[in-house]
Scaffold this motif. Sequence first.
Motif, PDB file in Angstrom:
ATOM      1  N   ASP A 145      66.564  26.442  -4.062  1.00 12.73           N
ATOM      2  CA  ASP A 145      65.117  26.186  -3.990  1.00 12.73           C
ATOM      3  C   ASP A 145      64.299  27.202  -4.755  1.00 12.73           C
ATOM      4  OD1 ASP A 145      65.404  24.037  -2.480  1.00 12.73           O
ATOM      5  OD2 ASP A 145      64.660  24.901  -0.600  1.00 12.73           O
ATOM      6  N   SER A 154      72.040  28.790   4.498  1.00 14.81           N
ATOM      7  CA  SER A 154      70.608  28.781   4.179  1.00 14.81           C
ATOM      8  C   SER A 154      70.318  29.692   2.984  1.00 14.81           C
ATOM      9  CB  SER A 154      69.722  29.064   5.388  1.00 14.81           C
ATOM     10  OG  SER A 154      69.980  30.321   5.874  1.00 14.81           O
ATOM     11  N   GLU A 195      71.021  27.501   0.073  1.00 14.84           N
ATOM     12  CA  GLU A 195      69.889  26.569  -0.048  1.00 14.84           C
ATOM     13  C   GLU A 195      68.694  27.256  -0.720  1.00 14.84           C
ATOM     14  OE1 GLU A 195      68.931  23.021  -0.156  1.00 14.84           O
ATOM     15  OE2 GLU A 195      70.842  23.466   0.839  1.00 14.84           O
TER      16      GLU A 195
END
Length: 709
Positions: free
Chosen positions: A175, A168, A171
């Motif tokens: 992002d 994450s 990720e």
Amino acid sequence: MGYTGVKVGNVGNKQNLDSCSINKEMSEIEFIRNIGFVAHIDAGKTTTTERVLFYSGRVYRIGEVDDGTATTDWMQQEKERGITITSAATYCRWKDYNVNIIDTPGHIDFTVEVERALKVLDGAVIIFCGVGGVEPQSETVWRQADKYKVSRIAFVNKMDRAGADLLSVVEEMRDKLGANAAAVQFPIYEDDELKGIVDVIRNEAVYYEDDLGEKMVRKPVPSSLSEVITKLRDELIERLAELDDEFMDKFINHKELKESDFIKTIRKYVLKNKFYPVLCGSALKNKGIQLLLDAICDFLPSPADLKVVKGLHPVKGEIEEIEVSPKAPFCALCFKVFTDPFVGKLFYTRVYAGKINTSSIVYNAAKKSKEKITKIVRMHANKQEIINQAKAGDIVCLVGLKETTTGDTLCDPKYPLLLEEMKFPEPVVSLAIEPKTKADQDKLFMALKKLEAEDPSFKVSYNSDTGQNIISGMGQLHLEVMVERLLSDFRVKARVGNPQVAYKETITKRVESVGKFVQQTGGRGQYGHVVLLMEPNKKGGVVFENKIKGGAIPRDFIPSVKEGVFNAANAGILGGYSVTDVKVTLIDGSYHEVDSSELAFKVAAEIAFKDGLKRAGSVLLEPIMDLEVVTPLEYLSQVIADLNVRRAKITSIADRKNVKAIRAEVPLREVFNYADVLRNLTQGRASYTIEPFYYEEVPKEILVKILGT
Ligand code: GDP
């Protein structure tokens, strides 16, 4: 264009230089890494640095931040606060590589230090917390690295903590930071405990068999992880193939992708800031640090990758280039000056080209003076190792320089060059400091001078009306740290006031002003008489010029007039703030054969200057800050509404994935404790950066509040 490698090779008829030794020196540069660990506060920079020094054999036991024994956090204040303030430079060796680590501070007040460090390093390891992920403050740090085009790899630390999640964080990097990131490692847990790390590129598992993390054993990837590792490897291959035709070619033609193919391709795109490999581990639990060191050597640039360094020829006024090579003329940047109470001044220097020996004479192109080096040392936190030579690519400390200050270029006297100067904003927060006893007065003065020479964002002035020294800096914490250094390192006993906004006074009209200091009290009297022309001058500070003709004031007294002007300028008539943007010209005056003295002219000049201020339309200026707030969308309207009450001019609101970035110009007075304000408004979810921008006239209604009238 200036010195190419060929040109320089010919200078001084050195064609017959032993080409073997040059090749050897060139390849030595390729084995240098000048890197920084960059992260927001608490991500684990200091803990990671400490492990790096341990595994590379520089320290024999691991120091801990939590008990104040970390090697790089050696200043007393850092030990007490558990944060890193000074960019201590530390050297270590890993395999065949010489690694210089510039420790960068994470607190906003120290952005000058962060930016200074980013300028001289070639690559950085950005550390994220495995639980917190890409926090708003990590974004700030990332953007700073973007600004200086620093090549980066990421290290996701604290993987031992419950809730740590590598993928994450990857990720979030994609992002929030828009980074082309991919995991090249993956954690191995057994019974919820971090046991090792999978090396995705080599497709093998690395287990740690002892608590100190020294016994590493490579084994096949455990079957429980084979699916996720295959997926990560495929993803890595896809991303690299998308970037690189050669890699793509091998991939689609089913040729074997070797370890060296991965390393070469990753390195190529890390250097271009187009790819960011993500590693993981736990500094505290001693896992993953050796692999991180390997990655630093494999993926981050060497000084040779810079190829050339550009600078301004101080006489010709043209931009010239010097090849980053030991055979080019010497060229280096002094990026930090530190006064060690015992050793004296240490000049942290990044050598870009050429080489120097102990006792070399170098030319300081900024100060236009020659400097003699008496010692070259490698810094290991606060310890020093004397070396005989420094070459292109090295980061070392020089000793013996007299006039050099932070940001100066040192070069070969025959090839003067000014590297891009480091710009330091005007300090915006100040406080008064007074010695407790007469005996402390000199001590305080000397210590303040030393600190001022070290840190271009720290300024000292003296208010003769109140008898106080005023120190100014970039923020409250900055001044707090300086005060602690005064009190503990320099052992000065002093009374310290509260931090305040550093307003400034200036004039709006041109006036002529007369100052007379005449006393006839029997015996020898006093006689000083000056006429000053005072004009607004946007160039900053106070400029003094002497235009006395025909000896109206004897030359010997002119320095006293100048001193009087500068003394008076330290405290203006509006609240005692220092005066800026004024040009003072001494145009006339008179003297007395017997009664005139240096003191009399100094006082006369002070009287004239103060009187001039009263009639020249004095106004107060306040620091306006460049503020950027990064906030989740749901708090956008509250943050904007609050900024509007604070006299802010909002200049832009930009979309970042999931968050909004508000840019505003706002008076420092209105955001003095903004950290608390923003925390309350957004439940701690927004972050901000603030930098001094310019000074602007204080509006009338605010002036009344400041002056309390
Ligand atoms: P810095 O402010 O980035 O230099 O962070 P420090 O190295 O001072 O670490 C901040 C805190 O996090 C300290 O209490 C460390 O002990 C702790 N810490 C650092 N690394 C790890 C880690 O890998 N795991 C855990 N659980 N804590 C860590």
